[in-house]
Design a protein around this motif. Structure first.
Motif, PDB file in Angstrom:
ATOM      1  N   ASP A  33       0.848  -1.191   0.000  1.00  0.00           N
ATOM      2  CA  ASP A  33       0.000   0.000   0.000  1.00  0.00           C
ATOM      3  C   ASP A  33       0.881   1.238   0.000  1.00  0.00           C
ATOM      4  O   ASP A  33       2.038   1.209   0.463  1.00  0.00           O
TER       5      ASP A  33
ATOM      6  N   ARG B  88      -1.551   5.194   3.244  1.00  0.00           N
ATOM      7  CA  ARG B  88      -2.772   5.721   2.614  1.00  0.00           C
ATOM      8  C   ARG B  88      -3.361   6.875   3.422  1.00  0.00           C
ATOM      9  O   ARG B  88      -4.556   6.937   3.637  1.00  0.00           O
TER      10      ARG B  88
ATOM     11  N   SER C 223      -5.622  -1.549   2.285  1.00  0.00           N
ATOM     12  CA  SER C 223      -6.654  -1.449   1.257  1.00  0.00           C
ATOM     13  C   SER C 223      -7.297  -2.801   1.011  1.00  0.00           C
ATOM     14  O   SER C 223      -6.659  -3.844   1.122  1.00  0.00           O
TER      15      SER C 223
ATOM     16  N   GLU D 260      -6.803  -0.237  -6.049  1.00  0.00           N
ATOM     17  CA  GLU D 260      -5.960   0.917  -5.740  1.00  0.00           C
ATOM     18  C   GLU D 260      -5.062   1.222  -6.928  1.00  0.00           C
ATOM     19  O   GLU D 260      -4.679   0.325  -7.685  1.00  0.00           O
TER      20      GLU D 260
END
Length: 757
Positions: free
Chosen positions: A363, A375, A381, A385
């Motif tokens: 991420d 994030r 997530s 994405e």
């Protein structure tokens, strides 16, 4: 998905227009706006004209969905990642049953994956075959938590042994063959919590450090000149309940220590989170954003990544990777909430094991106000994405030739090489905010971006930038010019930063920061040798990432719900409360609910403590208390619960917990624990996570929304440190506990309930 990786916001910034670019050293036109188009170079010769022009505008913006190891391996715990000199990313994981779903009942020792885009991964073998374990490994060993670095022409993979000790293997390539180099830290390595979860680090002066430790101390020691043994004193740099997985990077003048705490691998009850502290020395002291030292005997703020209740449990044990646009990515494992456990497997040590699935995740890692957060604080997530940028707008890995580049270098065996001073330039050129990088080796090797060249000057032992701007920085005395290094040129507006590192793992050994002249328009990308032989590989440029600068919104309390609130202004709790096991010592006096801690507990089979409970609102709510607590002995605790029954609740408490490995030492912890029955075997199980600091007076909050409970704590009742979440569906009641051993007193100023904002 398309193999081109670029971000939606980059696509919006970049157009497909083309413009002529001046040759290196020529006068520059007015500088384009940030994010301007990548331009094609003018026809310089027949050879250059024949080379394909490269546009910075991608055909599509690609996405990924976690876990990125899905379809390749079942699990990949404790990942380490490096971008190899072959142009691919390589990942290494803890010994685990990676092919259990294919019918394998055993494990692979330190399995290896490769990828061209950080999203699609291919199994590439194991560091050690089951049939070829090093003879010095003690019986019962399962190797854990590899870490990989590149320097002095070799990949160096350290790993910890489950029975204690740290080993080293080396290889000329990222996929082996690996040569066993024996044990570099013994089981009794001088850190009170043992010898696992190690990671190396190279400082700006070229010195090497090793970080290690687990349950509950992280240590560091300087290594010898070739990074093969400990050569300095062992320093304790972190204390925390289940603190482990230390990983250090250097950025913006600070050394950042990433680490995990909570439980790593107990299925759906794993409370792992990633936190960070920073220091001005690799030896510490490391401190959190609020100034708490990592050695202080309390839980810590500085959350980087925590579960949010969206299907992923226990995210942690991270490494870092940087894409071609300069965006950092946290690489970690997490546990699928709905499929957390393997059936019994045969371990690499021959034992029957019950293990947790921990697939590979990535991420975006943002740096906001000088601190890392995934994030922008949104956590792991669980949907599509924007993917890492892993294709250059202009550039090549030179795997099959030198198409797109022409000049004095020649192509040989997957790289550009020269025996004398020379320059090779790309046909396409770049402008605007860009990141240019190349792998180089040689006593005067470098890369160029328009009229700017960054090169390694062995004569002066400096990273030199010259051309349109000039500057230099000292290289370490032990710098090996015949080993591969990565030079990066980063342009943002009028700022140009040149760095050099061995392996792109945020451990640059030299940095030059310059201001570009007005009208600087960019130009072509080049391989450079100022004198003598040089090799250049993996050379290219991509539009620079756009940093995220604001945190995601955090939960807030809405309107006060008086029917579910007690200010404790009378002589007894108000009429909404009732007892599960009455506590005769509890009183209401002076505006406080006063509860001396009981000898009983509320944990697994020990359910003897009194719980003061009341109904919870029907909709989403936030319950808050201000707590004064003077506990000093192990397991004393007081706080809030969301309670169904004795074997099903979440608890948020100020808890006093022993520091493992150091006798008669205790941690003041903000403990957030879930207890419920495990789906796989119906056994009652309890798992902790840990929040921010726990001073003698603190505020606690529990948010419950959509079957998810999330914790927060505060030291002033105004600024809240939001932490992990546990899934816990209704029915639930709001409760208050004080337990774990007599001798302490909890004073609750109020219990207020709000509608969730």
């Amino acid at each position: 998905m398309a193999r081109t990786r670029t971000s939606l916001w980059l696509f919006a910034l970049i157009t497909a227009t083309f413009a002529a670019a001046p040759a290196p050293g020529a006068a520059q036109a007015a500088a384009p706006a940030p994010g301007a188009a990548v331009a094609a170079a003018p026809a310089l010769s027949a050879a250059v004209a024949a080379a394909p022009a490269l546009s910075a505008a991608p055909t599509a913006a690609a996405t990924y969905t976690n876990p990125v190891s899905a379809g390749t391996v079942d699990t990949f715990p404790d990942p380490a990642v490096v971008k190899g000199k072959d142009g691919k990313w390589w990942a290494y994981g803890t010994t685990n049953p990676i092919f259990n779903s294919r019918g394998e009942t055993g494990e692979h020792i330190l399995p290896t994956l490769s990828s061209t885009d950080l999203v699609h991964w291919t199994y590439a073998g194991d560091v050690f075959p089951l049939t070829a374990k090093p003879s010095w490994w003690p019986a019962g060993t399962r190797p854990w938590a590899p870490d990989v670095r590149y320097y002095n022409n070799a990949y160096r993979l350290t790993y910890s042994l489950s029975v204690g000790g740290i080993g080293l293997a080396t290889s000329p390539g990222p996929n082996g063959p690996w040569t066993d180099r024996g044990q570099i830290v013994p089981a009794a390595g001088g850190c009170p919590s043992g010898t696992i979860d190690q990671a190396m680090f190279t400082d700006t002066d070229g010195s090497y450090y090793l970080y290690w430790g687990s349950y509950d101390t992280i240590c560091v020691a300087r290594m010898n000149a070739d990074g093969t043994a400990i050569a300095g004193p062992v320093t304790q740099i972190g204390h925390g309940r289940r603190m482990e997985g230390g990983f250090v990077v250097h950025r913006g003048g600070y050394y950042y220590l990433f680490y995990s705490d909570g439980g790593c691998c107990d299925g759906a009850f794993s409370g792992y989170t990633v936190k960070a502290g920073r220091a001005t020395s690799p030896l510490g002291p490391f401190s959190t954003p609020t100034g708490v030292r990592l050695t202080d005997l309390t839980s810590k703020d500085g959350n980087v990544l925590a579960a949010t209740g969206n299907g992923w449990v226990g995210p942690g044990h991270n490494a870092l990777a940087t894409d071609l646009a300069g965006q950092d990515w946290l690489v970690y494992h997490a546990i699928p909430q709905n499929d957390p456990d393997f059936p019994p497997v045969t371990g690499a040590n021959g034992a029957t094991l019950n293990l947790t699935k921990r697939p590979l995740m990535i991420d975006r890692l943002d740096w906001i106000d000088g601190w890392p957060v995934v994030r922008a604080g949104a956590g792991p997530s669980n949907g599509a994405e924007t993917a890492p940028v892993t294709t250059w707008a202009v550039g090549s890995t030179f795997d099959s030739g030198a198409a797109g580049f022409t000049g004095g270098f020649t192509w040989s065996g997957g790289l550009l090489t020269t025996a004398a001073a020379a320059t090779s330039l790309s046909a396409g050129s770049v402008a605007g905010n860009v990141r240019v990088e190349g792998d180089v080796r040689g006593t005067a090797a470098g890369i160029s971006y328009g009229p700017v060249t960054a090169w390694l000057d062995s004569a002066s032992k400096r990273l030199v930038v010259d051309g349109a701007v000039t500057g230099s920085a000292a290289l370490p005395a032990n710098f090996n010019y015949q080993s591969w290094h990565t030079i990066v040129l980063t342009r943002r507006g009028s700022s140009l930063v040149a760095t050099v590192s061995a392996d792109r793992l945020l451990q640059d050994v030299a940095t030059v920061s310059l201001t570009l002249p007005a009208g600087f328009a960019g130009g072509r990308v080049g391989a450079v040798s100022r004198t003598g032989s040089a090799d250049v590989d993996n050379l290219g440029a991509a539009p620079l990432s756009v940093p995220v600068t604001s945190l995601a919104p955090t939960p807030r309390a809405g309107a006060l719900l008086p029917a579910y609130t007690d200010e404790f202004t009378g002589t007894a709790p108000n009429a909404g409360w009732s007892w599960v096991r009455p506590d005769a010592s509890a009183t209401v006096s002076g505006g406080f609910l006063v509860r001396p801690t009981q000898a009983g507990d509320l944990a697994l089979g020990s359910n003897s403590a009194g719980v003061l409970v009341r109904d919870a609102p029907a909709g989403p709510f936030v319950v808050e208390t201000k707590l004064q607590f003077d506990g000093v002995r192990g397991n004393q605790q007081a706080g809030l619960v969301l309670y169904d029954h004795d074997d099903r609740f979440v608890k948020l408490a100020h808890s006093v917990l022993p520091l493992n490995g150091i006798a008669n030492t205790f941690l003041q912890q903000t403990e957030f624990t879930k207890e419920d029955r495990r789906v796989s075997n119906n056994a009652v199980t309890s798992g902790p996570s840990f929040g921010g600091p726990a001073p003698a007076t603190m505020w606690l909050r529990l948010l419950h929304r959509d079957g998810v409970a999330r914790m927060a704590s505060s030291r002033d009742g105004v600024t809240w440190e939001w932490g992990a979440a546990w899934t816990m569906a209704r029915p639930l009641r709001i409760g208050v506990v004080a337990m774990g051993g007599t001798g302490a007193t909890a004073r609750f100023d109020y219990v207020r309930t709000y509608a969730a904002g």
